[in-house]
Motif scaffolding. Structure first.
Motif, PDB file in Angstrom:
ATOM      1  N   MET A  26      -4.345   2.999  -0.500  1.00  0.00           N
ATOM      2  CA  MET A  26      -4.425   1.529  -0.469  1.00  0.00           C
ATOM      3  C   MET A  26      -3.886   0.911  -1.753  1.00  0.00           C
ATOM      4  O   MET A  26      -3.209  -0.122  -1.726  1.00  0.00           O
ATOM      5  CB  MET A  26      -5.875   1.101  -0.225  1.00  0.00           C
ATOM      6  CG  MET A  26      -6.368   1.391   1.180  1.00  0.00           C
ATOM      7  SD  MET A  26      -7.998   0.689   1.534  1.00  0.00           S
ATOM      8  CE  MET A  26      -9.029   1.764   0.545  1.00  0.00           C
ATOM      9  N   VAL A  27      -4.158   1.558  -2.904  1.00  0.00           N
ATOM     10  CA  VAL A  27      -3.631   1.061  -4.177  1.00  0.00           C
ATOM     11  C   VAL A  27      -2.105   1.122  -4.185  1.00  0.00           C
ATOM     12  O   VAL A  27      -1.431   0.169  -4.594  1.00  0.00           O
ATOM     13  CB  VAL A  27      -4.210   1.875  -5.353  1.00  0.00           C
ATOM     14  CG1 VAL A  27      -3.488   1.531  -6.649  1.00  0.00           C
ATOM     15  CG2 VAL A  27      -5.698   1.615  -5.507  1.00  0.00           C
ATOM     16  N   SER A  28      -1.549   2.238  -3.724  1.00  0.00           N
ATOM     17  CA  SER A  28      -0.097   2.400  -3.675  1.00  0.00           C
ATOM     18  C   SER A  28       0.537   1.401  -2.709  1.00  0.00           C
ATOM     19  O   SER A  28       1.630   0.897  -2.967  1.00  0.00           O
ATOM     20  CB  SER A  28       0.267   3.831  -3.253  1.00  0.00           C
ATOM     21  OG  SER A  28      -0.112   4.748  -4.242  1.00  0.00           O
ATOM     22  N   ALA A  29      -0.152   1.124  -1.608  1.00  0.00           N
ATOM     23  CA  ALA A  29       0.372   0.157  -0.643  1.00  0.00           C
ATOM     24  C   ALA A  29       0.464  -1.240  -1.263  1.00  0.00           C
ATOM     25  O   ALA A  29       1.440  -1.965  -1.049  1.00  0.00           O
ATOM     26  CB  ALA A  29      -0.514   0.118   0.600  1.00  0.00           C
ATOM     27  N   ALA A  30      -0.558  -1.606  -2.052  1.00  0.00           N
ATOM     28  CA  ALA A  30      -0.544  -2.911  -2.723  1.00  0.00           C
ATOM     29  C   ALA A  30       0.576  -2.978  -3.764  1.00  0.00           C
ATOM     30  O   ALA A  30       1.297  -3.980  -3.865  1.00  0.00           O
ATOM     31  CB  ALA A  30      -1.897  -3.175  -3.377  1.00  0.00           C
ATOM     32  N   LYS A  31       0.735  -1.904  -4.551  1.00  0.00           N
ATOM     33  CA  LYS A  31       1.793  -1.866  -5.560  1.00  0.00           C
ATOM     34  C   LYS A  31       3.174  -1.834  -4.909  1.00  0.00           C
ATOM     35  O   LYS A  31       4.129  -2.423  -5.430  1.00  0.00           O
ATOM     36  CB  LYS A  31       1.613  -0.650  -6.465  1.00  0.00           C
ATOM     37  CG  LYS A  31       0.402  -0.739  -7.384  1.00  0.00           C
ATOM     38  CD  LYS A  31       0.306   0.475  -8.285  1.00  0.00           C
ATOM     39  CE  LYS A  31      -0.855   0.355  -9.260  1.00  0.00           C
ATOM     40  NZ  LYS A  31      -0.974   1.543 -10.147  1.00  0.00           N
ATOM     41  N   LEU A  32       3.279  -1.135  -3.779  1.00  0.00           N
ATOM     42  CA  LEU A  32       4.551  -1.053  -3.076  1.00  0.00           C
ATOM     43  C   LEU A  32       5.007  -2.433  -2.613  1.00  0.00           C
ATOM     44  O   LEU A  32       6.186  -2.769  -2.693  1.00  0.00           O
ATOM     45  CB  LEU A  32       4.428  -0.115  -1.873  1.00  0.00           C
ATOM     46  CG  LEU A  32       5.636  -0.079  -0.927  1.00  0.00           C
ATOM     47  CD1 LEU A  32       6.874   0.425  -1.653  1.00  0.00           C
ATOM     48  CD2 LEU A  32       5.337   0.798   0.288  1.00  0.00           C
ATOM     49  N   SER A  33       4.067  -3.227  -2.143  1.00  0.00           N
ATOM     50  CA  SER A  33       4.412  -4.567  -1.668  1.00  0.00           C
ATOM     51  C   SER A  33       5.069  -5.400  -2.772  1.00  0.00           C
ATOM     52  O   SER A  33       6.087  -6.070  -2.547  1.00  0.00           O
ATOM     53  CB  SER A  33       3.146  -5.274  -1.157  1.00  0.00           C
ATOM     54  OG  SER A  33       3.449  -6.578  -0.713  1.00  0.00           O
TER      55      SER A  33
END
Length: 290
Positions: A26-33
């Protein structure tokens, strides 16, 4: 069959791991955005700058004199390798290391190879392999800033101009989508005039110049080089978050599958233990009745 206590401990351990990998996903998904939005906004500017340079170079009829377009006999090569400072991103960093090794043993096997490594993970591996590392920078990945990237690029440009290197290539992960990262190898220096002319032949625009074309080209080339490296870093960061999100998603799925298998083994072991206890009680009752 495994001890019930051991199985309970393993189930608890796998469950904790699954929570960690799920949170990391979930953290990576937020940073990816955020990273994806940044690279999407920057690409049009970088592409337009490149097209402008191509058009101007073609209009000069091969008269653009710049130290960064000078082609020399290639004896010394610098490979700029862009990786990350953190792991747990699948093959993201190992693919960069693999490509550097491929270049060193293939395309540039007869040249002296030096490296400029951006990021900690590739540096740890390549440094242990006795490569010559002239530059190493981790901060460019932690806090990407155009001024810092420009300063780093200027050092490499000065070394090329001083003939420390005859050719510079750039290796990084290009962001296609969250699940796909493509390792690219781009020629960085020298900027080949014939390539610029060939690419610009079908797309020339009649510009109005406030300065001499030659002067404008000389100013644009350094800007284009800095932007090329800056775009590569943006691409790499977006790719890193995409790779880590995918890796953590797979890790979470694997942990869930393992936990389910352990629960099944635990229930079978528990059922077997209960059955044995019942058989012992029945056997004892029969013995008393006799």
């Amino acid at each position: 069959m495994a001890n019930l206590k051991d199985l309970r401990n393993r189930i608890s351990s796998v469950g904790s791991t699954m929570q960690i990998t799920s949170a990391m996903k979930m953290v990576s998904a937020a940073k990816l955005s955020k990273a994806q939005d940044a690279i999407a906004k920057m690409r049009p500017y970088a592409d337009t700058l490149k097209e402008l340079l191509q058009d101007l170079s073609a209009s000069l009829d091969n008269e653009a004199n710049s130290p960064f377009t000078v082609e020399r006999e290639v004896k010394n090569v610098l490979i700029i390798a862009v990786s990350s400072n953190k792991g747990l991103a699948g093959a993201f960093n190992s693919n960069i290391v693999k490509q550097v090794k491929t270049l060193a043993t293939g395309r540039f096997k007869n040249e002296k190879i030096s490296l400029a490594v951006i990021g900690k993970k590739a540096y740890e591996v390549l440094d242990s392999k006795s490569y010559i590392i002239d530059y190493h920078n981790e901060e460019l990945v932690n806090h990407i800033d155009y001024k810092e990237v420009a300063s780093f690029t200027e050092k490499i440009m000065k070394d090329f101009e001083a003939e420390t290197y005859d050719q510079v290539v750039l290796v990084y992960n290009h962001f296609k989508n969250a699940g796909t990262q493509i390792v690219l190898t781009e020629d960085f220096l020298p900027i080949k005039q014939d390539m610029l002319d060939a690419e610009a032949e079908t797309n020339q625009i009649d510009y109005i110049f406030e300065q001499e074309k030659q002067t404008i080209v000389e100013e644009l080339i350094p800007k284009a080089l800095k932007m090329q490296l800056f775009k590569a870093l943006r691409d790499s960061i977006a790719s890193e978050h995409g790779a880590r999100m995918t890796a953590m998603h797979k890790a979470t799925d694997n942990a869930k599958e393992l936990r389910d298998d352990l629960k099944l083994s635990y229930n079978k072991a528990r059922q077997a233990a209960i059955t044995n206890e019942i058989l012992e009680i029945v056997a004892g009752a029969e013995a008393l009745s006799d």
